[in-house]
Design a protein around this motif. Structure first.
Motif, PDB file in Angstrom:
ATOM      1  N   SER A 126       6.120   2.912  -6.724  1.00  0.00           N
ATOM      2  CA  SER A 126       6.388   1.986  -7.824  1.00  0.00           C
ATOM      3  C   SER A 126       5.797   2.538  -9.124  1.00  0.00           C
ATOM      4  CB  SER A 126       5.816   0.598  -7.509  1.00  0.00           C
ATOM      5  OG  SER A 126       4.437   0.559  -7.769  1.00  0.00           O
ATOM      6  N   LEU A 127       4.652   3.242  -9.025  1.00  0.00           N
ATOM      7  CA  LEU A 127       4.085   3.838 -10.233  1.00  0.00           C
ATOM      8  C   LEU A 127       4.979   4.956 -10.755  1.00  0.00           C
ATOM      9  CD1 LEU A 127       0.265   4.075  -9.528  1.00  0.00           C
ATOM     10  CD2 LEU A 127       1.509   2.389 -10.846  1.00  0.00           C
ATOM     11  N   ASN A 131       0.825  -1.200   0.000  1.00  0.00           N
ATOM     12  CA  ASN A 131       0.000   0.000   0.000  1.00  0.00           C
ATOM     13  C   ASN A 131       0.861   1.253   0.000  1.00  0.00           C
ATOM     14  OD1 ASN A 131      -3.078   0.317   0.320  1.00  0.00           O
ATOM     15  ND2 ASN A 131      -2.663  -1.649   1.299  1.00  0.00           N
ATOM     16  N   ARG A 137       1.210   6.013   3.947  1.00  0.00           N
ATOM     17  CA  ARG A 137       1.202   6.020   2.494  1.00  0.00           C
ATOM     18  C   ARG A 137       1.470   7.431   1.976  1.00  0.00           C
ATOM     19  NH1 ARG A 137      -4.060   3.700  -0.398  1.00  0.00           N
ATOM     20  NH2 ARG A 137      -4.984   5.510   0.591  1.00  0.00           N
ATOM     21  N   ARG A 180      -4.809  -2.666 -11.577  1.00  0.00           N
ATOM     22  CA  ARG A 180      -4.062  -2.974 -10.355  1.00  0.00           C
ATOM     23  C   ARG A 180      -4.834  -2.704  -9.077  1.00  0.00           C
ATOM     24  NH1 ARG A 180       2.025  -1.221 -10.888  1.00  0.00           N
ATOM     25  NH2 ARG A 180       2.026  -2.157  -8.815  1.00  0.00           N
ATOM     26  N   THR A 217      -4.201   1.761 -15.046  1.00  0.00           N
ATOM     27  CA  THR A 217      -3.566   1.200 -13.853  1.00  0.00           C
ATOM     28  C   THR A 217      -4.584   1.035 -12.735  1.00  0.00           C
ATOM     29  OG1 THR A 217      -1.647   2.480 -14.518  1.00  0.00           O
ATOM     30  CG2 THR A 217      -1.567   1.456 -12.365  1.00  0.00           C
ATOM     31  N   MET A 270      -4.230   9.889  -6.686  1.00  0.00           N
ATOM     32  CA  MET A 270      -3.205  10.631  -5.952  1.00  0.00           C
ATOM     33  C   MET A 270      -1.862   9.905  -6.011  1.00  0.00           C
ATOM     34  SD  MET A 270      -4.758  13.283  -4.964  1.00  0.00           S
ATOM     35  CE  MET A 270      -3.496  14.021  -3.936  1.00  0.00           C
ATOM     36  N   ASP A 271      -1.924   8.568  -6.092  1.00  0.00           N
ATOM     37  CA  ASP A 271      -0.690   7.796  -6.188  1.00  0.00           C
ATOM     38  C   ASP A 271      -0.126   7.810  -7.601  1.00  0.00           C
ATOM     39  OD1 ASP A 271       0.010   6.972  -3.681  1.00  0.00           O
ATOM     40  OD2 ASP A 271      -1.244   5.184  -3.692  1.00  0.00           O
ATOM     41  N   GLY A 272      -0.825   8.473  -8.510  1.00  0.00           N
ATOM     42  CA  GLY A 272      -0.293   8.614  -9.856  1.00  0.00           C
ATOM     43  C   GLY A 272      -0.780   7.560 -10.832  1.00  0.00           C
ATOM     44  N   ARG A 330       5.522   9.312   0.064  1.00  0.00           N
ATOM     45  CA  ARG A 330       5.631  10.067  -1.178  1.00  0.00           C
ATOM     46  C   ARG A 330       6.395  11.372  -0.955  1.00  0.00           C
ATOM     47  NH1 ARG A 330       0.837  11.472  -3.791  1.00  0.00           N
ATOM     48  NH2 ARG A 330       2.264  11.778  -5.518  1.00  0.00           N
ATOM     49  N   PHE A 345       2.999   1.607  -3.342  1.00  0.00           N
ATOM     50  CA  PHE A 345       2.311   1.615  -4.638  1.00  0.00           C
ATOM     51  C   PHE A 345       2.604   2.880  -5.450  1.00  0.00           C
ATOM     52  CE2 PHE A 345      -1.713   2.145  -7.166  1.00  0.00           C
ATOM     53  CZ  PHE A 345      -1.492   1.070  -8.011  1.00  0.00           C
ATOM     54  N   GLY A 346       2.453   4.027  -4.792  1.00  0.00           N
ATOM     55  CA  GLY A 346       2.668   5.294  -5.505  1.00  0.00           C
ATOM     56  C   GLY A 346       4.102   5.407  -6.007  1.00  0.00           C
TER      57      GLY A 346
END
Lengths: 368, 384, 279
Positions: free
Chosen positions: A101-102, A95, A146, C186, C182, C175-177, A150, A98-99
């Motif tokens: 890895s993107l 969790n 989370r 995912r 995706t 927000m996580d891009g 970032r 995730f951001g």
């Protein structure tokens, strides 16, 4: 650290204008809280910063750059949601990663950041668990973690504590305050809970019907509300309002004539252009009303209609000739329903509001 | 940073809703593959079916079909099979008067060739025939030669329409009654609920063709269990030909359809029943209201919306019935439905034009029924 | 066992009604099993129990006609149909469920009305299409034509499911891009297992049972699917159908379905009601 500026920002959903022409400055590194009744647009304002909603008109600047057209993930902001919004099928570690890895962050760097965030939030032992195996408080920690991984310039919190029970809420509140001190990042926080707003904020933004009513430090809002809405919204129990007319207006204060009172009540406010005879309302907080024998006979008096004993405090509901008043009388009071009681309204505790709701400037009221 | 006032800042510079517009563009991109396939397998064939219904296409001449207007639906004129393409004319015979005619397809000129040496020529003027030489009118001369043609003039089509409607009304109303009854039983909270639900799903799971065969065997006139039971009970004195006897075939088909699709309805009604608030019933029980009254006054009005949707779905389904009837009773007139008729014209008779016309009419009938339902629903809403 | 508030005779009557319902729904299947296990001689005499337990009919099903091949055809067509439908409808459902855009309501209505289409209505045009693509008498032609009824259904059910996933989950992904693709693959896809199983199963059953297109667009015995094969079973003589074999074949193709349906009965019920009630 990044400052946020709203320059005449509006937001419409179809024909409904939910944000009206907002001008607002959020200083870098500050902790700002948006409060207001439900439907006032505070969450929408936060989602505009996040980029989850489009701005209809006006400009939003982060670190001095217009971001109207910048994708949410590229604004350097991170958001913590009310429902936590954790990905149910991923472990806590996944969790938080995730951001990153993107964003194609290096694996070692990702690992470092996730473990750092886990250390800050003291949840190193939870990293391999799935969200469903966590308690509400732990889930909220993961949601915050989370956001931390970032390394954003701005943290956004959307009523993050409202799904927690009271004890946990106090604890998380302290942790968020600690986090702000530790990270020094700009934080914007939405809540409908006054206590959260007063305790966390360096700056509170009071919103009503999509417009900013007042911006200021918590105690400034408490002591110098600029209008009747803010006066009624900040403070619990709510401020009392009594209808009256301006009997005298001078440089050192005014006096308000109230129904059933022989002499007008003096208030330490500037007339601000209001002349004698203008319709106003007199505002006074329950905790500022004086009860007891030393009170002048000229003040309002009446029968106690209801007594609410809260333990730390006792609230008396008094039907006076000037109108209904709630009085915070202290835990030790012996007052009972049916007693007649005399009340004193100290001049420097009184607020006066013009007919359009605007407050007359108070004189000498202290900040603390 | 100072808020407001600075005129250097650009006001409403960017076009609003750019994120949203990007999102909408992506949404269409996401939809595109599905929309392409759906237009290819639904939109295009439907349009082509309507187009083909206006041509004289046959199964082997799909590419060289000619436009014939609405002739496949309804036309009045010389029979198509009397056309000689080489001569470009129709060779017609008036059996009543024993006379032979030739109708020129191009000019519309009609020639009485009964006496080959002295043909009598009629010209077509203002829709009537007149003697080419004398100009004398010859009223009614073509009447014995011409006929009505097209799907709408076909007695069998109207039989199919009637059969379809009878089938739909009978099966859907029986299914509703039985379905509600079964749903109430399932909802009664008895311990056999699991068993009952499983039992009810079995007919639904069996392929229609297979159930048609199963029932076909049970209906068998000599060795079927149906006749055996009825004979044993003394209800009938000799075995009935359930699927072959025109008086019984429709009933036999309806019976199988009810058996097969009642579960679907029962499950829908059950889902609706389980969403009802329990307090209503407890209040009614405390007040001592009779259970039957509770059903009519409380339960039924509450499940009505779900029931209406289920009825619409089932009716539209029943109107397009094909496989059960095709397999169980073959092509007997007694049970032929619109779908069976259309396929027979199209594939068995290779008459793509007429078959497509029948298909198009079927869509039209279904649209009519849907509109009727919607209007009836609205009227009821208005009355409430 | 007694139901509170009801008398003993009423309870007895109630259970009798339940028994009647169960017998009514299950008996035809029992009768097929019963008949399939009898010898031809027994068949000509109504027998309530298969005393001989003869499996001769089952053996016969597979010789004299390519029934094994037919089963494989059906499995191939149904699996491919379901796979393609789910893949196409996954992205479509994401767009329909999670993005507000002009014409969305109309599009959903159009999709719903396609699912209510009579198959016969497109028969002529579909025949022409399949011929022109060179897919006549081909299993791929069936897969293509089956999209007309599986696709609207899968789109509809997956849309209702996706609509119910929380909005904040998608916001968090944004927000996580994560872009829409995706987010879908995912974040949402891993949560859609149950919905995909239910939808896929119902679409599988629909494709497995289809008859009209299979009858019209295939010609040779080796390309036929199970329903057409069973409908066309013929015996030694033209007038006497091999009922024992037909019943055996019926049982063969029905038992797996019944097992599937019973295993997944809760999900099937919810899938059916989601597809229908929310229309």
């Amino acid at each position: 650290m990044a400052g946020i500026v709203f320059d005449r920002v509006s937001k419409r959903f179809g024909t409904a204008e939910v944000i009206r022409n907002v001008d607002l400055d959020i200083a870098p590194g500050s902790f700002t809280v948006f409060v207001g009744p439900s439907g006032c647009g505070k969450s929408t304002l936060l989602r505009l910063i996040a980029g989850l909603e489009d701005i209809t008109a006006g400009t939003l600047l982060i670190e001095g750059c217009p971001v109207n057209d910048v994708a949410p993930a590229k604004r350097g902001v991170a958001m913590v949601f009310q429902s936590y919004a954790l990905y149910p099928h991923m472990s806590v570690y996944q969790n938080m990663a995730f951001g990153l890895s993107l964003a194609k962050t290096d694996r070692r760097e990702t690992d470092r950041r996730v473990r750092e965030a886990a250390r800050i939030l003291q949840m190193d032992h939870l990293l391999e668990r799935k969200p469903k195996d966590l308690s509400g408080g732990q889930r909220q920690r993961v949601a915050i973690g989370r956001a931390i991984t970032r390394e954003p310039k701005v943290f956004l919190f959307d009523e993050p504590l409202s799904n927690l029970d009271a004890a946990l809420r106090v604890q998380m509140r302290l942790e968020i305050a600690k986090l702000h001190r530790a990270l020094g990042a700009t934080m914007v926080y939405v809540t409908h809970d006054q206590v959260e707003a007063m305790t966390l904020a360096e700056q509170i933004v009071v919103l009503n019907a999509g417009a900013v009513e007042q911006v200021g430090a918590p105690l400034e809002l408490y002591h110098r509300p600029q209008n009747r809405f803010v006066a009624g919204f900040i403070g619990s129990p709510q401020m009392n309002f009594l209808p009256g007319t301006l009997a005298a207006a001078g440089a050192d204060g005014v006096a308000v004539a109230l129904a059933g009172l022989a002499s007008p009540v003096p208030a330490a406010v500037a007339p601000d252009g209001q002349a004698a005879g203008a319709a106003v309302s007199l505002g006074i907080r329950p905790e500022h009303i004086v009860v007891g024998d030393g009170v002048a006979a000229a003040g309002p008096h009446g029968r106690i209609a209801l007594v609410e004993r809260l333990g730390s405090d006792t609230l008396l509901h008094v039907a006076t000739q000037a109108g209904h008043l709630v009085v915070a009388a202290g835990a030790a009071t012996k007052a009972r329903v049916g007693d007649t009681i005399r009340l004193g309204l100290p001049a420097d505790a009184c607020h006066v509001f013009a007919a359009d709701g605007r407050a007359l400037a108070r004189r000498g009221a202290t900040e603390a | 940073m100072v808020a407001g006032g600075s005129s250097a800042r650009v006001r409403a510079a960017a076009p609003p809703s750019s994120h949203h517009r990007r999102r909408v563009r992506r949404a269409w991109l996401f939809l595109a593959p599905m929309l392409v396939v759906l237009s290819l397998v639904a939109g295009w064939p439907l349009a082509r079916t309507v187009a083909l219904s206006l041509t004289d296409a046959t199964l082997n001449t799909l590419d060289e079909a000619n436009f014939v207007g609405v002739a496949n639906y309804l036309a009045y004129g010389p029979p198509l099979d009397a056309f000689d393409p080489d001569a470009g004319a129709y060779y017609l015979y008036d059996a009543e008067h024993d006379r032979h005619f030739v109708l020129d397809a191009q000019t519309g000129r009609l020639t009485d060739e009964t006496d080959r040496d002295h043909p009598i020529v009629y010209d077509r003027v203002d829709g009537d025939y007149v003697h080419a030489e004398t100009g004398e009118p010859a009223p009614g001369i073509a009447d014995p030669l011409f006929q009505w043609s097209g799907v709408l003039a076909d007695r069998l089509w109207w039989r199919a329409v009637a059969n379809t409607l009878v089938f739909a009304i009978a099966s859907v109303s029986l299914e509703v009654i039985l379905g509600v009854a079964i749903a109430l039983a399932l909802n009664a909270g008895l311990q056999a609920r699991g068993l009952l639900r499983a039992a009810v799903l079995i007919p639904w799971a069996i392929p229609t063709v297979v159930s048609a065969k199963m029932w076909g065997w049970m209906y068998h006139d000599s060795f079927g269990v149906m006749n055996d039971i009825l004979l044993g009970l003394g209800v009938i004195s000799e075995g009935l030909a359930w699927t072959a006897d025109p008086h019984l075939a429709m009933a036999a088909v309806v019976f199988v359809d009810v058996w097969k699709t009642t579960p679907f309805l029962a499950l829908l009604v059950l889902a609706a029943l389980q969403m009802l608030p329990g307090e209503c019933y407890e209040a009614a029980r405390v007040d001592g209201v009779h259970p039957v009254t509770v059903f009519w006054r409380v339960t039924l009005p509450l499940i009505k919306p779900a029931l209406v949707v289920a009825i619409i779905f089932r009716t539209l389904d029943a109107l397009r019935i094909f496989d059960l009837i095709y397999v169980l009773t073959a092509n007997t007139e007694a049970t032929m439905t619109m779908s069976v008729y259309a396929r027979q014209e199209l594939i068995d008779f290779q008459n793509v034009g007429a078959g497509s016309a029948a298909s198009t009419l079927l869509v039209f009938v279904i649209a009519l029924v849907t509109v009727f339902y919607l209007m009836a629903g609205r009227v009821r809403l208005g009355a409430d | 066992m007694a139901i509170p508030g009801r008398s003993r005779p009423a309870t007895a009557a109630f259970y009798a009604a339940v028994a009647v319902i169960v017998v009514y729904t299950v008996f035809p299947f029992y009768w097929a099993v019963n008949s399939s296990l009898q010898t031809p001689q027994e068949l000509f005499d109504v027998t309530w129990f298969p005393f001989s337990f003869s499996f001769g009919n089952y053996a016969h099903v597979f010789d004299g006609q390519p029934f094994g091949r037919n089963i494989l055809n059906s499995v191939f067509v149904a699996v491919l149909t379901v796979g393609i439908s789910l893949a196409l409808s996954l992205t479509a459902a994401h767009a329909l469920a999670r993005v507000r855009f002009r014409g969305r309501g109309l599009l959903l209505l159009a999709i719903l009305s396609v699912s209510m289409f009579p198959q016969v209505a497109v028969l002529g045009g579909m025949y022409e299409l399949i011929r022109s693509l060179g897919l006549y008498n081909s299993l791929y032609g069936l897969v293509l034509s089956y999209m007309i009824f599986t696709l609207p259904f899968t789109v509809w059910v997956l849309t209702t499911f996706l609509r119910e996933l929380p909005r904040e989950l998608e916001d968090a992904a944004i927000m996580d891009g994560a872009g829409p693709w995706t987010t879908l693959t995912r974040v949402f896809l891993p949560l859609m297992g149950p919905a995909l199983v239910t939808t896929g199963l119902l679409a599988f059953i629909a494709a497995w049972n289809e008859f009209l297109f299979a009858l019209t667009f295939t010609l040779s015995d080796s390309q036929r699917t199970v329903p057409v094969a069973i409908a066309n079973f013929s015996g030694a003589s033209q007038f006497e159908l091999p009922w024992g074999n037909i019943m055996a074949a019926s049982v063969i193709v029905t038992v797996p379905l019944i097992v599937l349906v019973l295993v997944f009965q809760r999900r099937i019920v919810s899938g059916l009601t989601a597809g229908a009630v929310k229309g």
